[in-house]
Design an enzyme around this catalytic site. Structure first.
Site, short mmCIF file in Angstrom:
data_model
loop_
_atom_site.label_atom_id
_atom_site.label_comp_id
_atom_site.label_asym_id
_atom_site.label_seq_id
_atom_site.Cartn_x
_atom_site.Cartn_y
_atom_site.Cartn_z
N LEU A 22 0.85 -1.28 -0.02
CA LEU A 22 -0.01 -0.06 0.16
C LEU A 22 0.72 1.30 -0.06
O LEU A 22 0.40 2.23 -0.68
CB LEU A 22 -0.95 0.01 1.25
CG LEU A 22 -1.86 -1.14 1.35
CD1 LEU A 22 -3.01 -1.16 2.39
CD2 LEU A 22 -2.59 -1.52 0.21
N ASP A 41 11.09 3.66 5.08
CA ASP A 41 10.80 2.30 5.28
C ASP A 41 11.74 1.89 6.14
O ASP A 41 13.06 2.23 6.19
CB ASP A 41 10.96 1.51 3.92
CG ASP A 41 9.99 0.23 4.09
OD1 ASP A 41 8.81 0.34 3.58
OD2 ASP A 41 10.68 -0.79 4.75
N ASP A 65 13.16 2.61 11.85
CA ASP A 65 12.10 1.81 12.22
C ASP A 65 11.14 2.75 12.74
O ASP A 65 11.72 3.60 13.73
CB ASP A 65 12.70 0.77 13.35
CG ASP A 65 11.29 0.10 14.04
OD1 ASP A 65 10.26 0.37 13.98
OD2 ASP A 65 11.99 -0.73 14.86
N TYR A 168 -2.92 -7.23 16.80
CA TYR A 168 -3.33 -6.38 15.30
C TYR A 168 -4.60 -5.59 15.31
O TYR A 168 -4.44 -4.24 15.27
CB TYR A 168 -3.00 -7.06 14.17
CG TYR A 168 -3.20 -6.55 12.74
CD1 TYR A 168 -1.99 -5.90 12.52
CD2 TYR A 168 -4.09 -6.54 11.91
CE1 TYR A 168 -2.01 -5.26 11.11
CE2 TYR A 168 -4.16 -5.92 10.92
CZ TYR A 168 -3.29 -5.22 10.40
OH TYR A 168 -3.32 -4.87 9.13
N1 LIG Z 1 -2.87 -5.52 2.91
C1 LIG Z 1 -3.98 -5.65 3.77
O1 LIG Z 1 -4.94 -6.29 3.49
C2 LIG Z 1 -4.20 -4.35 4.96
C3 LIG Z 1 -5.26 -4.32 5.04
C4 LIG Z 1 -5.67 -3.37 6.11
C5 LIG Z 1 -4.59 -2.38 6.72
N2 LIG Z 1 -3.41 -2.83 6.21
C6 LIG Z 1 -2.10 -2.04 6.62
O2 LIG Z 1 -1.55 -1.24 5.58
C7 LIG Z 1 -0.25 -1.05 5.91
C8 LIG Z 1 0.55 -1.48 4.84
O3 LIG Z 1 0.25 -3.01 4.46
P1 LIG Z 1 0.76 -3.76 3.31
O4 LIG Z 1 -0.22 -4.63 3.00
O5 LIG Z 1 1.46 -2.71 2.08
O6 LIG Z 1 2.04 -4.56 4.00
P2 LIG Z 1 3.56 -4.72 3.12
O7 LIG Z 1 4.30 -5.93 4.13
O8 LIG Z 1 3.41 -5.31 1.77
O9 LIG Z 1 4.39 -3.52 3.35
C9 LIG Z 1 4.66 -3.11 4.69
C10 LIG Z 1 5.79 -1.84 4.71
O10 LIG Z 1 6.24 -1.46 5.87
C11 LIG Z 1 7.40 -1.69 6.10
N3 LIG Z 1 7.59 -1.77 7.58
C12 LIG Z 1 7.45 -2.69 8.48
N4 LIG Z 1 7.61 -2.43 9.66
C13 LIG Z 1 8.16 -0.95 9.70
C14 LIG Z 1 8.75 -0.37 10.70
N5 LIG Z 1 8.78 -0.78 12.02
N6 LIG Z 1 9.15 0.74 10.45
C15 LIG Z 1 9.14 1.13 9.24
N7 LIG Z 1 8.58 0.42 8.18
C16 LIG Z 1 8.23 -0.78 8.54
C17 LIG Z 1 8.00 -2.86 5.47
O11 LIG Z 1 9.47 -3.16 5.28
C18 LIG Z 1 7.08 -2.83 4.18
O12 LIG Z 1 7.95 -2.06 3.10
C19 LIG Z 1 0.08 -1.84 7.30
O13 LIG Z 1 -0.12 -0.92 8.27
C20 LIG Z 1 -1.13 -2.49 7.34
O14 LIG Z 1 -1.25 -3.16 8.62
C21 LIG Z 1 -3.07 -3.71 5.18
#
Ligand SMILES: NC(=O)c1ccc[n+]([C@@H]2O[C@H](COP(=O)([O-])OP(=O)(O)OC[C@H]3O[C@@H](n4cnc5c(N)ncnc54)[C@H](O)[C@@H]3O)[C@@H](O)[C@H]2O)c1
Length: 261
Positions: A22, A41, A65, A168
């Protein structure tokens, strides 16, 4: 060089977790609308890759982080040095699983996850999502000028309706409370704060889940499919831009209809 055009022309937008899923889709959409993107990131290489994929010039990859206050102070100092301000902050970084949270044991049928979860895993989940959102919002507000700005937080249907494990869901629910309180506090400064609570979206995070977990969820979703990252990016663009100028303290939920409010 021609001046940037688009809904975010010339605006400085910081997106955490911009190296994947996202965050990367939001970075790409914002850049295509003229924003200058700070792609933050924990993984330096993926932040660099995102910046390399963006339209336009002047984007900045940063690493750290979000749960580490000093690392984030360094990131915002770099933003201040380079741009002197922030107009849009997207608190997107996150994880849905952590070592010690009992996820693997649940898959083996060993019990409810709450009984298998280590204290450290619960605390770390809140540190990433909630404390990280607090730190980045505080620092972004300090860099927002007289023109105000837009803060976006990333919740989930886990936070709205408990579609997720307790660490979560607790973190994503707390983000909604944070969003509403910050919106009240920052509205008089012209700073809007809104949340996005996506349903299950096709990203690396979701793709790494066992298929058996996703299929029943899709079957219960009125639109009968996972969402796409660009569909969440469209919500983020709306909330970041002046198209949502009278919205603050709200939650948009691109979720295919599985949760209605
Ligand atoms: N994919 C879904 O279905 C979904 C649904 C609801 C909410 N979300 C939320 O959307 C956000 C993005 O999710 P996504 O699906 O793109 O996940 P993803 O795993 O594809 O991407 C997450 C990114 O965050 C980075 N990251 C993780 N921990 C970190 C930290 N401590 N500090 C800095 N960067 C960090 C990772 O390196 C990665 O690049 C998250 O907060 C997730 O909880 C996702």
């Amino acid at each position: 060089m021609a001046a940037a055009s688009g809904l975010l022309a010339g605006r400085v937008a910081c997106i955490t977790g911009a190296g994947s899923g996202l965050g990367r889709a939001i970075a790409e959409r914002f850049a295509s609308e003229g924003a200058i993107v700070v792609a933050q990131d924990i993984d330096a290489e993926s932040a660099q890759q995102t910046v390399a994929s963006l339209a336009g010039d002047g984007h900045l990859p940063t690493v750290g982080d979000v749960a580490d206050e000093q690392a984030m102070l360094d990131v915002f100092a770099a933003i201040s040095d380079r741009f002197g301000r922030i107009d849009v902050m997207v608190n997107n970084a996150g994880v849905d699983r952590l070592p010690g949270d009992g996820f693997d044991m649940v898959l083996r049928g060993e019990g409810p996850q709450i009984t298998l979860m280590a204290h450290e895993a619960f605390s770390r989940m809140l540190a990433i999502h909630v404390t990280g959102t607090f730190t980045c919002t505080r620092e972004a507000v300090r860099l927002m000028g007289d023109g105000g700005g837009s803060i976006i937080t990333m919740s989930s249907i886990a936070g709205v309706a408990g579609w997720g494990p307790v660490h979560y869901s607790a973190a994503k629910g707390a983000i909604l409370g944070f969003t509403r309180a910050a919106a009240r506090e920052l509205g008089p400064l012209g700073i809007r704060v809104n949340a996005i609570a996506p349903g299950a979206i096709d990203t690396p995070m979701t793709r790494s889940l066992p298929e058996g977990l996703l299929a029943p969820m899709v079957a219960m979703t009125p639109l009968r499919r996972l969402g796409r990252a660009d569909e969440v990016a469209a919500s983020a663009l709306f909330l970041a831009s002046d198209e949502s100028s009278y919205m603050t303290g709200q939650c948009m939920s691109p979720n295919g209809g599985i949760v209605t409010t």
